[in-house]
Write a protein that holds these residues in place. Structure first.
Motif, PDB file in Angstrom:
ATOM      1  N   LEU A 531       0.825  -1.194   0.000  1.00 15.95           N
ATOM      2  CA  LEU A 531       0.000   0.000   0.000  1.00 15.95           C
ATOM      3  C   LEU A 531       0.865   1.252   0.000  1.00 15.95           C
ATOM      4  CD1 LEU A 531      -2.746  -1.034   2.562  1.00 15.95           C
ATOM      5  CD2 LEU A 531      -2.976  -0.863   0.102  1.00 15.95           C
ATOM      6  N   ALA A 532       0.447   2.240  -0.742  1.00 17.24           N
ATOM      7  CA  ALA A 532       1.117   3.532  -0.791  1.00 17.24           C
ATOM      8  C   ALA A 532       0.208   4.588  -0.177  1.00 17.24           C
ATOM      9  CB  ALA A 532       1.453   3.896  -2.236  1.00 17.24           C
ATOM     10  N   LYS A 533       0.760   5.755   0.118  1.00 16.84           N
ATOM     11  CA  LYS A 533      -0.042   6.825   0.704  1.00 16.84           C
ATOM     12  C   LYS A 533      -1.218   7.186  -0.199  1.00 16.84           C
ATOM     13  CE  LYS A 533       3.721   8.821   3.452  1.00 16.84           C
ATOM     14  NZ  LYS A 533       4.643   9.955   3.661  1.00 16.84           N
ATOM     15  N   ALA A 534      -0.984   7.141  -1.513  1.00  9.78           N
ATOM     16  CA  ALA A 534      -2.055   7.469  -2.454  1.00  9.78           C
ATOM     17  C   ALA A 534      -3.234   6.518  -2.323  1.00  9.78           C
ATOM     18  CB  ALA A 534      -1.515   7.445  -3.882  1.00  9.78           C
ATOM     19  N   ASP A 535      -2.974   5.273  -1.912  1.00  8.40           N
ATOM     20  CA  ASP A 535      -4.050   4.305  -1.747  1.00  8.40           C
ATOM     21  C   ASP A 535      -4.999   4.691  -0.618  1.00  8.40           C
ATOM     22  OD1 ASP A 535      -3.147   2.609  -3.805  1.00  8.40           O
ATOM     23  OD2 ASP A 535      -1.678   1.709  -2.460  1.00  8.40           O
ATOM     24  N   PHE A 536      -4.528   5.532   0.283  1.00 12.67           N
ATOM     25  CA  PHE A 536      -5.377   6.027   1.375  1.00 12.67           C
ATOM     26  C   PHE A 536      -5.865   7.457   1.109  1.00 12.67           C
ATOM     27  CE2 PHE A 536      -2.759   2.741   3.324  1.00 12.67           C
ATOM     28  CZ  PHE A 536      -3.697   2.025   4.047  1.00 12.67           C
ATOM     29  N   ASP A 539      -1.464  12.636   0.233  1.00 11.35           N
ATOM     30  CA  ASP A 539      -0.375  13.101  -0.619  1.00 11.35           C
ATOM     31  C   ASP A 539       0.940  12.506  -0.123  1.00 11.35           C
ATOM     32  OD1 ASP A 539       0.625  14.632   1.547  1.00 11.35           O
ATOM     33  OD2 ASP A 539      -0.575  16.365   0.961  1.00 11.35           O
ATOM     34  N   GLU A 540       2.027  12.851  -0.787  1.00  7.26           N
ATOM     35  CA  GLU A 540       3.320  12.251  -0.467  1.00  7.26           C
ATOM     36  C   GLU A 540       4.086  13.019   0.606  1.00  7.26           C
ATOM     37  OE1 GLU A 540       4.494   9.301  -1.384  1.00  7.26           O
ATOM     38  OE2 GLU A 540       2.526   9.061  -2.307  1.00  7.26           O
ATOM     39  N   GLY A 541       3.436  14.021   1.227  1.00  8.84           N
ATOM     40  CA  GLY A 541       4.084  14.756   2.296  1.00  8.84           C
ATOM     41  C   GLY A 541       4.204  13.921   3.557  1.00  8.84           C
ATOM     42  N   PRO A 542       4.914  14.423   4.585  1.00 10.20           N
ATOM     43  CA  PRO A 542       5.081  13.681   5.844  1.00 10.20           C
ATOM     44  C   PRO A 542       3.735  13.273   6.438  1.00 10.20           C
ATOM     45  CG  PRO A 542       6.506  15.604   5.805  1.00 10.20           C
ATOM     46  CD  PRO A 542       5.605  15.738   4.619  1.00 10.20           C
ATOM     47  N   LEU A 543       3.645  12.011   6.855  1.00  9.21           N
ATOM     48  CA  LEU A 543       2.414  11.478   7.446  1.00  9.21           C
ATOM     49  C   LEU A 543       2.539  11.490   8.967  1.00  9.21           C
ATOM     50  CD1 LEU A 543      -0.292  10.071   7.582  1.00  9.21           C
ATOM     51  CD2 LEU A 543       0.828   7.920   6.943  1.00  9.21           C
ATOM     52  N   LEU A 544       1.828  12.388   9.618  1.00  7.05           N
ATOM     53  CA  LEU A 544       1.736  12.435  11.074  1.00  7.05           C
ATOM     54  C   LEU A 544       0.519  11.621  11.470  1.00  7.05           C
ATOM     55  CD1 LEU A 544       2.301  16.280  11.568  1.00  7.05           C
ATOM     56  CD2 LEU A 544       4.011  14.491  11.355  1.00  7.05           C
ATOM     57  N   LEU A 545       0.747  10.521  12.156  1.00  3.43           N
ATOM     58  CA  LEU A 545      -0.324   9.563  12.418  1.00  3.43           C
ATOM     59  C   LEU A 545      -0.566   9.406  13.909  1.00  3.43           C
ATOM     60  CD1 LEU A 545      -2.282   7.384  11.280  1.00  3.43           C
ATOM     61  CD2 LEU A 545      -0.384   5.752  11.452  1.00  3.43           C
ATOM     62  N   PHE A 607      -4.898  -1.389   8.379  1.00  2.00           N
ATOM     63  CA  PHE A 607      -4.425  -0.586   9.507  1.00  2.00           C
ATOM     64  C   PHE A 607      -2.907  -0.658   9.605  1.00  2.00           C
ATOM     65  CE2 PHE A 607      -2.932  -0.504  13.900  1.00  2.00           C
ATOM     66  CZ  PHE A 607      -3.389   0.740  14.315  1.00  2.00           C
ATOM     67  N   LEU A 608      -2.353  -1.871   9.514  1.00  3.09           N
ATOM     68  CA  LEU A 608      -0.901  -2.010   9.577  1.00  3.09           C
ATOM     69  C   LEU A 608      -0.230  -1.380   8.359  1.00  3.09           C
ATOM     70  CD1 LEU A 608      -0.348  -5.590  11.018  1.00  3.09           C
ATOM     71  CD2 LEU A 608       0.206  -3.412  12.086  1.00  3.09           C
ATOM     72  N   GLY A 609      -0.892  -1.463   7.206  1.00  3.74           N
ATOM     73  CA  GLY A 609      -0.351  -0.812   6.033  1.00  3.74           C
ATOM     74  C   GLY A 609      -0.237   0.692   6.222  1.00  3.74           C
ATOM     75  N   LEU A 610      -1.257   1.294   6.856  1.00  3.47           N
ATOM     76  CA  LEU A 610      -1.223   2.729   7.132  1.00  3.47           C
ATOM     77  C   LEU A 610      -0.147   3.056   8.169  1.00  3.47           C
ATOM     78  CD1 LEU A 610      -2.434   5.569   6.805  1.00  3.47           C
ATOM     79  CD2 LEU A 610      -4.109   4.966   8.572  1.00  3.47           C
ATOM     80  N   LEU A 611      -0.058   2.237   9.219  1.00  5.12           N
ATOM     81  CA  LEU A 611       0.942   2.467  10.260  1.00  5.12           C
ATOM     82  C   LEU A 611       2.354   2.431   9.683  1.00  5.12           C
ATOM     83  CD1 LEU A 611       1.722   2.804  13.243  1.00  5.12           C
ATOM     84  CD2 LEU A 611       1.614   0.309  13.475  1.00  5.12           C
ATOM     85  N   HIS A 612       2.605   1.499   8.793  1.00  5.82           N
ATOM     86  CA  HIS A 612       3.948   1.357   8.217  1.00  5.82           C
ATOM     87  C   HIS A 612       4.317   2.520   7.300  1.00  5.82           C
ATOM     88  CE1 HIS A 612       3.938  -3.297   8.867  1.00  5.82           C
ATOM     89  NE2 HIS A 612       3.947  -2.609   9.979  1.00  5.82           N
ATOM     90  N   LEU A 613       3.322   3.262   6.854  1.00  4.00           N
ATOM     91  CA  LEU A 613       3.583   4.424   5.999  1.00  4.00           C
ATOM     92  C   LEU A 613       3.843   5.692   6.800  1.00  4.00           C
ATOM     93  CD1 LEU A 613       0.788   3.847   3.317  1.00  4.00           C
ATOM     94  CD2 LEU A 613       3.257   3.648   2.946  1.00  4.00           C
ATOM     95  N   ALA A 614       3.603   5.645   8.120  1.00  2.00           N
ATOM     96  CA  ALA A 614       3.719   6.849   8.943  1.00  2.00           C
ATOM     97  C   ALA A 614       5.168   7.326   9.007  1.00  2.00           C
ATOM     98  CB  ALA A 614       3.206   6.574  10.353  1.00  2.00           C
ATOM     99  N   ASP A 615       5.336   8.633   8.976  1.00  3.46           N
ATOM    100  CA  ASP A 615       6.650   9.219   9.193  1.00  3.46           C
ATOM    101  C   ASP A 615       6.918   9.385  10.683  1.00  3.46           C
ATOM    102  OD1 ASP A 615       7.800  10.119   6.417  1.00  3.46           O
ATOM    103  OD2 ASP A 615       5.650  10.494   6.382  1.00  3.46           O
ATOM    104  N   ILE A 616       5.854   9.606  11.441  1.00  5.11           N
ATOM    105  CA  ILE A 616       5.983   9.665  12.899  1.00  5.11           C
ATOM    106  C   ILE A 616       4.638   9.303  13.502  1.00  5.11           C
ATOM    107  CG2 ILE A 616       5.350  12.095  13.240  1.00  5.11           C
ATOM    108  CD1 ILE A 616       7.913  12.142  15.152  1.00  5.11           C
ATOM    109  N   SER A 617       4.661   8.583  14.617  1.00  6.73           N
ATOM    110  CA  SER A 617       3.442   8.181  15.312  1.00  6.73           C
ATOM    111  C   SER A 617       3.315   8.998  16.594  1.00  6.73           C
ATOM    112  CB  SER A 617       3.497   6.685  15.654  1.00  6.73           C
ATOM    113  OG  SER A 617       2.356   6.294  16.391  1.00  6.73           O
TER     114      SER A 617
END
Length: 715
Positions: A531-536, A539-545, A607-617
Motif C-alpha cells: 500500500l502507498a499513501k495514495a491508496d489512502f 499526498d506524499e508529504g510527511p504522514l503524522l499519524l 491498519f498495519l499498512g497505514l501504520l507502516h507508511l507513517a513518518d511519525i506516530s
C-alpha cells in the motif's frame, strides 16, 4: 432480527463435516492436504446447494448465472483451508503471466478507494481481482461464502452494486446461505480438532500473501499472524442476549444499547425504563467521547450518582447479581482520572450487596496450603482470545517455571487461534459454559493457589466470578490498566517501569511491580504491505499519524495536536478504530483548530499498512498505546510520547526505556510538540535503540513466579 443460529440438525451436520475433515487430516497436516480436504468440503457444499435449489417451491428461481458479478464487490473472510484450495487451483491452472497479473490485482484490491478520508466509502473495495471479463477465474475453487450467496432478483443486486449504502435486502434462498455457514463451520471444527489455525482471514489479502510467498501457507497452519485475522465488529454475546430478551426489551435496555452504539449517551440512558436492578446497573455508563473537559466532569458526577443510587436501593441479591451481566465500567477509565474511590464504592456494592449473599460459600477466605508439590495457578477471562484484554497473558502462561501448573478458564463462547494457543499451552484448559454458580463450584474444586483475572473491567462476565472468592490469592493485571475496586481481588500485577512513584495510591489492590515492562511479548512477523499513501487518499508529504483508539483522545490534550498541525503545516491523521460515529471528536477538534483527517474504518491489514507508511506516530498522553507502540517501534517508526499521571499513561514510557529510546520520551508538553515537529531527531533516537529488547523478555515472568511463591503458601 436476532442473529441467526444453527438448528440442532445444522449443528449436527457441521459436527459430522468436522469429524470427516479431522479424519482427512489425521496423517498429513500439510497445506496441500488441507487444500485437498477443503476442495472435498466445497464439492459437498455444491451438492447440498443443488438439493436445496431443487426443493424450492415452484416458481422460485435463482437469478444468479454465468457472467453476473454484481455481488463480487465486497471484502469477505475465509479459512486457511479455502485460501489453500484457491492457491493450489491457481498454481495448477494459471500460467506464470496470469499469476503475476493476479498478484498485482490482489494488492490493488486491498486499496481503500475513498477519494479522501472522510468521504464515507469506508469498506468499498474494487471489483474482486479474481474476475476476468466478468467471470470468476477460480470458480471451481471459490470460497464457501461465494457459494452460499444467491439472489432471486438481479435488479436488486444491480441497485446495491451501484449504491454501497443501499440497505435494500437481496431476496434469497435462506437455506443456501445457511448451508455455506454450516459447511464452513464444519471445516473450522475439523481444522480445530487437527490443531490447525481455524481463524478467518481477509480472503484477498491472505491469497495475495500466499501467492507472493508459498512458504506462508505451511507456516499459517500454526502461526495465525502470517495472515492477519479479518476483523468484523460483532455484537457481544451479552448484548445479543440483552437485545432479544423480551423482559429487557420492555426495560428499554435494547434501545439504550442501540442509541449508545450511535454515540448518543444522553438519549441512551433516557431510554431506560423503571428502576429494576438491570436498569440501575445500566445507568453506570459513561460516553466514549466528550465535547469538552467540562462535559467529562459532568458525566463523572452522573456515574457517581448512579453508583450511589444502586447502593441505596433495596434490591433482591439474586436479581442484582444477574444484572451484573449488563455492567459497563470500561469507558470510565478513559476519563483519565484517579478511579480508586469510585471503583471501590462500586466494588463494595457488587460484592457485599449481591455476590456474598447469593454465594456465601464462595465469599469466605480460603486457607492457604503449606508448600508441597507444584503451585497451582489459574488464568480466567472471557477474553482468552484475540483481544487486547487477554491475549497478552500468553507470554506469562507459556514461560512460568517448571514448579507451576497452569490452568486456563475460558468464559467466552467464540474461540479463535489465540484461544487455541491458550488451550495448547496451559497444563489444563477449561472452556466453561454460561453457568456462574456451577462454574464457581468447579473452579474452587480445583484447589488453586492463585487465580489471575487478565482484564477486569473489559467485560461484564468477568465480574460474575471476580466478586467471589475462588482461590486463596486473587489478582488482576494489565489487560485493563486500572483498579478493579473489588475487595475480593488481593493484588494488581503491574510493571516497575510503567508505574509512577505514587502508583500504590491508585489501586485498592496491593500493587506488585514486576520487572521491566511487566510483559513477555512474542515477536510477530507481519506481512509486508504494498500500500502507498495514495491508496489512502493521502499526498506524499510527511504522514503524522495518531492511530490510537479515539477514546484516548482526551480534550485536555487537544492543544498539543493544534500546536503540531500549526507548526508543521500538515494534518494529523486519526483513526476511527471500531466506531462508526466520531462526530463529537471531529467537531471538538475543529473548534480547537486542529487540522485533523479521519481515516475510514480499516481492516487489520490495512491498519498495519497505514501504520507502516507513517513518518511519525503520535502517542496519546493520558492513555498510551500498547500493542500499537510496539508494532511501530519494531517497524522503525518513531513514537513520540508524553508520560501521564497513571500507569495507563506510561505504557510507551516503559517500552522506550526497555529498548533504549529514552529520547522519544517528552518531559513536558512543549518537548512533545518539539519532538513531533522535528522528525529527524526522533528518527535518529530510534535508529540507536534496540526494539528487539521488547520481545521474549522472561524477567517479568520470573519476578511473577517469585512473587507467587512468596504469597501463595502458608508459613
Amino acid at each position: 432480527m436476532p442473529p441467526q443460529e444453527f438448528s440442532p440438525e445444522q449443528k449436527a451436520a457441521a459436527e459430522a463435516i468436522g469429524a470427516k475433515v479431522s479424519r482427512g487430516l489425521a496423517e498429513d497436516l500439510s497445506a496441500s492436504r488441507l487444500a485437498e480436504v477443503g476442495r472435498g468440503v466445497m464439492a459437498a457444499l455444491d451438492r447440498r446447494i443443488q438439493q436445496i435449489q431443487a426443493q424450492t417451491p415452484w416458481g422460485v428461481k435463482v437469478d444468479c448465472k454465468e457472467g453476473c458479478s454484481h455481488c463480487c464487490h465486497m471484502a469477505f473472510s475465509a479459512t486457511i483451508g479455502e485460501v489453500a484450495s484457491a492457491a493450489k487451483y491457481i498454481e495448477q491452472k494459471f500460467s506464470e503471466e496470469e499469476r503475476a497479473a493476479l498478484r498485482e490485482r490482489l494488492y490493488r484490491y486491498e486499496r481503500v478507494v475513498a477519494p479522501k478520508f472522510g468521504a464515507g466509502l469506508d469498506q468499498v473495495r474494487t471489483p474482486c481481482p479474481l474476475l476476468v471479463e466478468g467471470l470468476c477465474s477460480i470458480y471451481e475453487a471459490r470460497p464457501m461464502r461465494c457459494r452460499g450467496v444467491n439472489s432471486l432478483d438481479v435488479n436488486v443486486c444491480i441497485r446495491k452494486a451501484a449504491d454501497p449504502y443501499n440497505s435494500e435486502p437481496i431476496p434469497a434462498i435462506p437455506l443456501q446461505l445457511a448451508a455455506s455457514g454450516v459447511f464452513q463451520s464444519g471445516l473450522k471444527q475439523g481444522m480445530a480438532k487437527a490443531a490447525i489455525n481455524f481463524e478467518s482471514f481477509d480472503f484477498g489479502r491472505a491469497l495475495a500473501i500466499a501467492l507472493e510467498d508459498p512458504d506462508t501457507l505451511p507456516r499459517s497452519l500454526r502461526d495465525g499472524h502470517v495472515f492477519l485475522p479479518a476483523y468484523a465488529k460483532t455484537t457481544t454475546e451479552t448484548e445479543e442476549k440483552t437485545i432479544y430478551d423480551q423482559e429487557t426489551m420492555a426495560l428499554g435496555i435494547a434501545e439504550q444499547i442501540r442509541l449508545y452504539q450511535e454515540g448518543d449517551t444522553v438519549a441512551a440512558n433516557a431510554a431506560l425504563k423503571g428502576s429494576s436492578p438491570a436498569v440501575l446497573i445500566r445507568k453506570i455508563l459513561a460516553p466514549r467521547f466528550y465535547a469538552s473537559e467540562d462535559e467529562m466532569f459532568e458525566w463523572r458526577a452522573r456515574v457517581s450518582l448512579a453508583i450511589e443510587e444502586l447502593g441505596s436501593r433495596q434490591i433482591d441479591p439474586r436479581e442484582g447479581y444477574e444484572a451484573m451481566r449488563g455492567l459497563e465500567t470500561f469507558e470510565i477509565a478513559y476519563q483519565q482520572l484517579d478511579d480508586r474511590a469510585l471503583m471501590s464504592d462500586l466494588g463494595d456494592i457488587l460484592v457485599n450487596k449481591f455476590a456474598a449473599k447469593v454465594f456465601p460459600q464462595h465469599s469466605r477466605p480460603i486457607e492457604k496450603r503449606k508448600a508441597s508439590g507444584k503451585l497451582k495457578l489459574g488464568y480466567i477471562s472471557r477474553n482468552l482470545s484475540a483481544s487486547n484484554g487477554g491475549s497478552w497473558a500468553l507470554g506469562w502462561l507459556q514461560n512460568h517455571g517448571d514448579d507451576i501448573e497452569t490452568n486456563a478458564f475460558f468464559l467466552g463462547q467464540r474461540v479463535d487461534e489465540v484461544t487455541s494457543e491458550f488451550s495448547r499451552s496451559a497444563t489444563k484448559f477449561f472452556h466453561l459454559p454460561d453457568d456462574p454458580g456451577s462454574n464457581a463450584d468447579f473452579i474452587k474444586s480445583q484447589k488453586l493457589d492463585a487465580l489471575i483475572y487478565t482484564d477486569l473491567g473489559m467485560d461484564p462476565m468477568n465480574h460474575l466470578y471476580a466478586t467471589l472468592r475462588l482461590a486463596p490469592v486473587q489478582c488482576t493485571a494489565w489487560g485493563h490498566p486500572i483498579t478493579s475496586g473489588l475487595p475480593t481481588i488481593d493484588y494488581y500485577l503491574s510493571s516497575e517501569l510503567m508505574e509512577p512513584e505514587n502508583g500504590d495510591e491508585h489501586y485498592r489492590e496491593k500493587l506488585v511491580r514486576l520487572a521491566g515492562t511487566g510483559l513477555c511479548y512474542s515477536e510477530k512477523s507481519y506481512p509486508a504491505s504494498r500500500l502507498a499513501k495514495a491508496d489512502f487518499g493521502l499526498d506524499e508529504g510527511p504522514l503524522l499519524l495518531c492511530c490510537q483508539n479515539p477514546m484516548k483522545l482526551h480534550p485536555r490534550w487537544d492543544f498539543l495536536f493544534r500546536e503540531i498541525t500549526e507548526q508543521t503545516g500538515r494534518p494529523i491523521v486519526f483513526t476511527r478504530y471500531l466506531y462508526k460515529n466520531v462526530s463529537i471528536l471531529q467537531e471538538r477538534m475543529q473548534r480547537a483548530g486542529i487540522n485533523a483527517v479521519w481515516a475510514p474504518s480499516l481492516t487489520a491489514s490495512d491498519f498495519l499498512g497505514l501504520l507502516h507508511l507513517a513518518d511519525i506516530s503520535l502517542d496519546t498522553p493520558g492513555w498510551n498505546g500498547g500493542n500499537t507502540t510496539i508494532q511501530a517501534l519494531s517497524n522503525g517508526i518513531p513514537v513520540v510520547t508524553l508520560p501521564g499521571e497513571f500507569m495507563r499513561g506510561r505504557h510507551s514510557f516503559a517500552f522506550m526505556k526497555q529498548c533504549g529510546a529514552d529520547g522519544l520520551i517528552a518531559d513536558s508538553p512543549e518537548r512533545y510538540v518539539e519532538l513531533a515537529v522535528n522528525r529527524e531527531e526522533a528518527v535518529d533516537v530510534l535508529q540507536k535503540a534496540n526494539p528487539s529488547a521488547l520481545f521474549h523478555d522472561k524477567k517479568p515472568v520470573a519476578s511473577l513466579d517469585a512473587f507467587l511463591r512468596s504469597v501463595c503458601f502458608a508459613e
